[in-house]
Design a protein around this motif. Structure first.
Motif, PDB file in Angstrom:
ATOM      1  N   GLU A 208       0.800  -1.213   0.000  1.00 40.19           N
ATOM      2  CA  GLU A 208       0.000   0.000   0.000  1.00 40.19           C
ATOM      3  C   GLU A 208       0.836   1.268   0.000  1.00 40.19           C
ATOM      4  N   GLU A 209       2.133   1.142   0.365  1.00 38.97           N
ATOM      5  CA  GLU A 209       2.982   2.314   0.522  1.00 38.97           C
ATOM      6  C   GLU A 209       4.289   2.112  -0.223  1.00 38.97           C
TER       7      GLU A 209
ATOM      8  N   ARG B 249       1.944   7.033  -0.313  1.00 41.73           N
ATOM      9  CA  ARG B 249       0.996   6.061  -0.829  1.00 41.73           C
ATOM     10  C   ARG B 249       1.530   5.501  -2.146  1.00 41.73           C
TER      11      ARG B 249
ATOM     12  N   SER C 179       1.769   3.944  -5.853  1.00 42.76           N
ATOM     13  CA  SER C 179       1.080   4.099  -7.126  1.00 42.76           C
ATOM     14  C   SER C 179       2.062   3.752  -8.233  1.00 42.76           C
ATOM     15  N   VAL C 180       1.562   3.138  -9.302  1.00 43.11           N
ATOM     16  CA  VAL C 180       2.449   2.745 -10.398  1.00 43.11           C
ATOM     17  C   VAL C 180       2.977   3.956 -11.151  1.00 43.11           C
TER      18      VAL C 180
ATOM     19  N   THR D   4       5.092  12.450  -9.852  1.00 44.72           N
ATOM     20  CA  THR D   4       4.271  11.630 -10.732  1.00 44.72           C
ATOM     21  C   THR D   4       4.751  11.750 -12.171  1.00 44.72           C
TER      22      THR D   4
ATOM     23  N   ASN E 208       3.819   6.861  -9.557  1.00 44.27           N
ATOM     24  CA  ASN E 208       4.639   7.654  -8.663  1.00 44.27           C
ATOM     25  C   ASN E 208       6.050   7.100  -8.607  1.00 44.27           C
TER      26      ASN E 208
END
Length: 407
Positions: free
Chosen positions: A112-113, A122, A124-125, A136, A127
């Protein structure tokens, strides 16, 4: 502690880069930049110091340290439990109260992190980490150069090392050519006949003909020493001082551990040895070919001195029998690494077969060129891999002058 908000226009409050023109890296390969960071009200260099929640710890590099609240520690030999640092009694030692992975001094869930040099965000693909910050891929106006996040830049901006080139701010950049016959140095033109360009800064050749980061120096002066882009005047130090990345080593109480990617300075401790750029307790770990294993072996051999940038080996190396050898093939035997070398500066029969002790010798990569020393029939690699054309030119320039002077 709550997760940090994704705000790409803000830097970490505890560790924010200080942009200085003199902080550009030199031509000595992948060693750590001499760029200064900010920890509270203090400036520091991450290759020899660490910053945890605004508290500066000297003598332990941020590149190999973790944070335990406001205390930096070496996770190879120590462990952080409930905000306190303890010495490891075994390589597999854990805290009974801790079940997830660590990001700095806090636990995090990698599903999740994401952890960016001790800071949690958090996952994210889209980030990506840039030092302790995050950005990003969708944002055209940010650029990550050598671990430093630059914001509000032009869409056409590009990184060259740690330097941002923007066509909107300069006539000498990656997207626009200067006038016919002119050469670029940073954002200005210069004449290579009378001047030398060092990381975007032009200098008159009367002041020297070798670059050290953004500075120029005269290699004939023995009191000047370049350490990975940082120029030192040795009249203020021990004239026999050696480099450890961009720092000078005090061999009486300091140890330098180096690999092809980093050179880290540690306070010398008993029963500790280098394994690449890590400094480990021999009662907890063993090292083979710069790889740590949690299985200490009392009879294991310890690695020899690490490889150094070519710049740091001259002019002392001019008095030794050396050659440039490219690693063409490697085969591993029971205890030896057998290497086929192609000698770069030999036309007839350039092939050599060299055997190195597997565990105690540095790791060498196929296709890369290194400086080698020959002593009787024993061969030893000396330098990290380097840019063949520029570094061989520098080598012959310095050593030729030394030979002509009878040095």
């Amino acid at each position: 502690m709550a997760l940090r908000k994704l705000r790409i226009w803000e830097f970490s409050k505890n560790r924010q880069p200080v942009n200085k023109e003199s902080s550009n890296t030199g031509s000595s390969g992948p060693m750590e930049s001499s760029q200064q960071l900010q920890c509270g009200n203090l400036s520091y260099i991450s290759s020899g110091n660490s910053c945890c929640n605004g508290t500066l710890t000297r003598g332990l590099s941020q590149l190999v340290a973790d944070c335990c609240k406001s205390e930096a520690y070496n996770p190879l030999n120590e462990i952080c439990c409930n905000g306190s640092v303890f010495t490891r009694t075994s390589a597999h030692m854990t805290c009974h109260s801790t079940k997830e992975l660590k990001c700095g001094s806090e636990t995090y869930n990698p599903k999740e992190e994401m952890c960016c040099s001790g800071s949690r965000y958090r996952a994210s693909v889209v980030n990506k980490c840039c030092g302790t910050d995050i950005y990003t891929l969708f944002d055209d106006h940010v650029l990550c150069c050598n671990g430093t996040l630059h914001i509000n830049v032009s869409k056409k901006s590009e990184c060259v090392g740690g330097v941002v080139y923007s066509p909107d701010n300069s006539n000498c950049n990656l997207s626009a050519r200067p006038r016919l016959g002119e050469h670029c140095c940073g954002g200005e033109t210069f004449s290579p006949v009378t001047h030398i360009c060092c990381n975007g800064h032009s200098h008159n050749k009367t002041n020297g003909n070798l670059c050290c980061g953004s500075n120029v120096y005269d290699h004939h002066k023995k009191f000047m020493k370049c350490c990975s882009g940082h120029l030192y005047n040795l009249t203020q130090y021990n004239v026999k001082a050696e480099c450890c990345g961009n720092l000078l080593v005090n061999k009486t109480n300091q140890t330098c551990c180096s690999s092809s990617t980093n050179a880290i300075l540690y306070d010398t401790k008993p029963n500790h040895h280098c394994c690449g750029h890590y400094y480990y307790n021999t009662s907890l770990w063993s090292c083979c070919a710069q790889h740590l294993k949690p299985t200490p072996s009392p009879n294991s051999s310890h690695a020899e001195d690490g490889l150094k940038p070519l710049m740091e080996l001259i002019p002392d190396i001019c008095n030794k029998t050396v050659f440039f050898g490219k690693v063409e093939s490697v085969a591993l035997g029971p205890h030896k690494r057998h290497i086929v070398l192609k000698v770069v500066n030999v036309v007839e029969d350039p092939w050599l077969n060299v055997s190195l002790d597997h565990c105690s010798s540095p790791v060498l990569e196929n296709g890369m060129t290194y400086l080698w020393e020959k002593n009787s029939n024993v061969y030893k690699p000396l330098s990290i891999s380097f840019d063949l054309i520029s570094d061989i030119h520098m080598f012959f320039t310095v050593c030729k002058h030394k030979c002509q002077k009878g040095g």
